[in-house]
Design a protein around this motif. Structure first.
Motif, PDB file in Angstrom:
ATOM      1  N   UNK A 281       0.821  -1.216   0.000  1.00  0.00           N
ATOM      2  CA  UNK A 281       0.000   0.000   0.000  1.00  0.00           C
ATOM      3  C   UNK A 281       0.855   1.267   0.000  1.00  0.00           C
ATOM      4  N   UNK A 282       2.036   1.203   0.607  1.00  0.00           N
ATOM      5  CA  UNK A 282       2.909   2.383   0.605  1.00  0.00           C
ATOM      6  C   UNK A 282       3.411   2.681  -0.800  1.00  0.00           C
ATOM      7  N   UNK A 283       3.737   1.635  -1.547  1.00  0.00           N
ATOM      8  CA  UNK A 283       4.168   1.837  -2.933  1.00  0.00           C
ATOM      9  C   UNK A 283       3.035   2.433  -3.758  1.00  0.00           C
ATOM     10  N   UNK A 284       1.810   1.941  -3.538  1.00  0.00           N
ATOM     11  CA  UNK A 284       0.660   2.478  -4.265  1.00  0.00           C
ATOM     12  C   UNK A 284       0.424   3.941  -3.892  1.00  0.00           C
ATOM     13  N   UNK A 285       0.556   4.250  -2.589  1.00  0.00           N
ATOM     14  CA  UNK A 285       0.385   5.634  -2.148  1.00  0.00           C
ATOM     15  C   UNK A 285       1.414   6.541  -2.809  1.00  0.00           C
ATOM     16  N   UNK A 286       2.666   6.056  -2.902  1.00  0.00           N
ATOM     17  CA  UNK A 286       3.709   6.846  -3.560  1.00  0.00           C
ATOM     18  C   UNK A 286       3.390   7.050  -5.028  1.00  0.00           C
ATOM     19  N   UNK A 287       2.934   6.027  -5.703  1.00  0.00           N
ATOM     20  CA  UNK A 287       2.581   6.149  -7.118  1.00  0.00           C
ATOM     21  C   UNK A 287       1.509   7.208  -7.325  1.00  0.00           C
ATOM     22  N   UNK A 288       0.563   7.287  -6.423  1.00  0.00           N
ATOM     23  CA  UNK A 288      -0.545   8.222  -6.584  1.00  0.00           C
ATOM     24  C   UNK A 288      -0.195   9.644  -6.136  1.00  0.00           C
ATOM     25  N   UNK A 289       0.809   9.784  -5.281  1.00  0.00           N
ATOM     26  CA  UNK A 289       1.130  11.101  -4.735  1.00  0.00           C
ATOM     27  C   UNK A 289       2.464  11.663  -5.217  1.00  0.00           C
ATOM     28  N   UNK A 290       3.164  10.917  -6.061  1.00  0.00           N
ATOM     29  CA  UNK A 290       4.513  11.354  -6.430  1.00  0.00           C
ATOM     30  C   UNK A 290       4.509  12.674  -7.196  1.00  0.00           C
ATOM     31  N   UNK A 291       3.458  12.932  -7.973  1.00  0.00           N
ATOM     32  CA  UNK A 291       3.399  14.215  -8.693  1.00  0.00           C
ATOM     33  C   UNK A 291       3.314  15.366  -7.696  1.00  0.00           C
ATOM     34  N   UNK A 292       2.520  15.202  -6.637  1.00  0.00           N
ATOM     35  CA  UNK A 292       2.400  16.239  -5.621  1.00  0.00           C
ATOM     36  C   UNK A 292       3.717  16.416  -4.871  1.00  0.00           C
ATOM     37  N   UNK A 293       4.405  15.311  -4.601  1.00  0.00           N
ATOM     38  CA  UNK A 293       5.697  15.396  -3.923  1.00  0.00           C
ATOM     39  C   UNK A 293       6.694  16.158  -4.788  1.00  0.00           C
ATOM     40  N   UNK A 294       6.719  15.872  -6.078  1.00  0.00           N
ATOM     41  CA  UNK A 294       7.620  16.570  -6.988  1.00  0.00           C
ATOM     42  C   UNK A 294       7.269  18.054  -7.067  1.00  0.00           C
ATOM     43  N   UNK A 295       5.973  18.358  -7.132  1.00  0.00           N
ATOM     44  CA  UNK A 295       5.549  19.764  -7.158  1.00  0.00           C
ATOM     45  C   UNK A 295       5.992  20.484  -5.886  1.00  0.00           C
ATOM     46  N   UNK A 296       5.856  19.821  -4.737  1.00  0.00           N
ATOM     47  CA  UNK A 296       6.307  20.418  -3.487  1.00  0.00           C
ATOM     48  C   UNK A 296       7.806  20.668  -3.495  1.00  0.00           C
TER      49      UNK A 296
ATOM     50  N   UNK B 109      -4.798  21.344   1.591  1.00  0.00           N
ATOM     51  CA  UNK B 109      -6.084  20.699   1.806  1.00  0.00           C
ATOM     52  C   UNK B 109      -6.828  20.423   0.523  1.00  0.00           C
ATOM     53  N   UNK B 110      -6.803  21.391  -0.408  1.00  0.00           N
ATOM     54  CA  UNK B 110      -7.553  21.237  -1.656  1.00  0.00           C
ATOM     55  C   UNK B 110      -6.890  20.261  -2.616  1.00  0.00           C
ATOM     56  N   UNK B 111      -5.579  20.378  -2.778  1.00  0.00           N
ATOM     57  CA  UNK B 111      -4.911  19.622  -3.840  1.00  0.00           C
ATOM     58  C   UNK B 111      -4.209  18.353  -3.362  1.00  0.00           C
ATOM     59  N   UNK B 112      -4.057  18.207  -2.042  1.00  0.00           N
ATOM     60  CA  UNK B 112      -3.432  16.990  -1.528  1.00  0.00           C
ATOM     61  C   UNK B 112      -4.416  16.199  -0.671  1.00  0.00           C
ATOM     62  N   UNK B 113      -5.116  16.916   0.221  1.00  0.00           N
ATOM     63  CA  UNK B 113      -6.032  16.222   1.117  1.00  0.00           C
ATOM     64  C   UNK B 113      -7.307  15.745   0.452  1.00  0.00           C
TER      65      UNK B 113
END
Length: 318
Positions: free
Chosen positions: A4-19, A87-91
């Motif tokens: 599940x952590x790998x899946x979470x990273x796959x789904x959130x990696x664009x936001x992490x890169x933007x940050x 909150x809007x774009x990550x939460x």
């Protein structure tokens, strides 16, 4: 990294890169403008300035003279807006996207528990939120340091500094993440969750600013000067604008009863009305940390409460 952590990273990696891009850009701008700020200070342009007055005047024409602090205030504004943006774009999409598309059913059908599904996603988002907001806060403080509480810089009680430079900024960002996550769970629509997140986080931000201005949670102190002698210097204190005079019985009355700054007129007026002292109310610079820790406790507590509520609702809603 797997499961599940790998899946979470796959789904959130664009936001992490933007940050990460935001952090790199903010760091570059902070380094550039702070260097210019130091050059101005070392040039002697502000050597004549007393840090106490509300502004520093140019010797040639008396006009206010400031450092180039607008970019610094923009960074403070970004830190204040961070809870809304996170909150809007990550939460909001954290649970809301899977709920809207129905893909959570496929994930749970693979033997993944609801707790695992939520924990891996929220933990990664929370770590990213703390890293982003914490680093931006440290950048603000580092950039602010040469001009802190100076008449030509930024005072501690200005909104960009008070709400954008301490641990309360991190707590507020986590609050925004918690609001967006809960909204995504409840609405099952990402756009609806984003709208509710914007409404709630903006309302709370306005409420926090109001408590600051009203000194609701951190009351000001009274500074008294006996007789008609000069009042204690304001310095870096945050005035409430409440000035006045004190009678022999201790009653406080409006300063308009003797509207003279000093001198013979003030002495005669005070004697005529029976005033024995003058006072003004203000918060000293040390109250900066009192404001910070109160806001951190309140916003952090709200973030924790909303996260617990989200966990309790998972079984009923998913």
């Amino acid at each position: 990294m797997k499961g599940t952590l790998w899946l979470a990273w796959r789904q959130q990696r664009v936001l992490v890169v933007c940050g990460a891009v935001v952090l790199v850009a903010a760091a570059a701008l902070a380094a550039y403008f702070r260097s210019g700020m130091l050059d101005d200070l070392h040039s002697g342009l502000f050597d004549h300035c007393d840090p106490g007055p509300l502004y520093c005047a140019r010797p040639e024409d008396g006009l206010p003279q400031f450092l180039d602090i607008e970019p610094l205030k923009l960074l403070g504004g970004l830190n204040i807006a961070l809870p809304v943006l996170i909150g809007m774009f990550w939460g909001a999409p954290l649970l809301g996207r899977d709920r809207e598309l129905g893909t959570h059913r496929m994930i749970l059908a693979q033997g993944v528990s609801r707790a695992q599904w939520f924990t891996s996603r929220f933990a990664l988002a929370a770590v990213g939120t703390v890293a982003l907001s914490g680093t931006l806060t440290l950048l603000f403080r580092w950039w602010w340091e040469p001009a802190v509480n100076r008449s030509y810089g930024v005072f501690w009680y200005e909104a960009s500094a008070l709400a954008g430079s301490g641990p309360a900024t991190v707590a507020a960002a986590l609050f925004g993440l918690a609001v967006g996550t809960l909204a995504g769970l409840l609405t099952r629509r990402v756009l609806s969750a984003m709208a509710w997140t914007l409404l709630v986080t903006a309302a709370v931000a306005v409420l926090v600013q109001w408590t600051h201005r009203a000194r609701l949670l951190v009351p000001p102190r009274a500074y008294v000067s006996d007789g008609w002698q000069a009042k204690p210097p304001m310095g870096d204190k945050w005035s409430t604008g409440n000035y006045g005079l004190i009678t022999a019985s201790g009653r406080r009355e409006s300063v308009l009863n003797c509207p003279y700054p000093s001198g013979r007129e003030l002495k005669e007026c005070m004697a005529q009305h029976g005033y024995v002292a003058r006072f003004f109310e203000a918060n000293p610079a040390g109250d900066y940390w009192t404001f910070q820790w109160i806001d951190t406790a309140l916003l952090g507590g709200l973030a924790l409460g909303l996260t617990v509520l989200t966990v309790l609702l998972l079984r009923r809603r998913v």
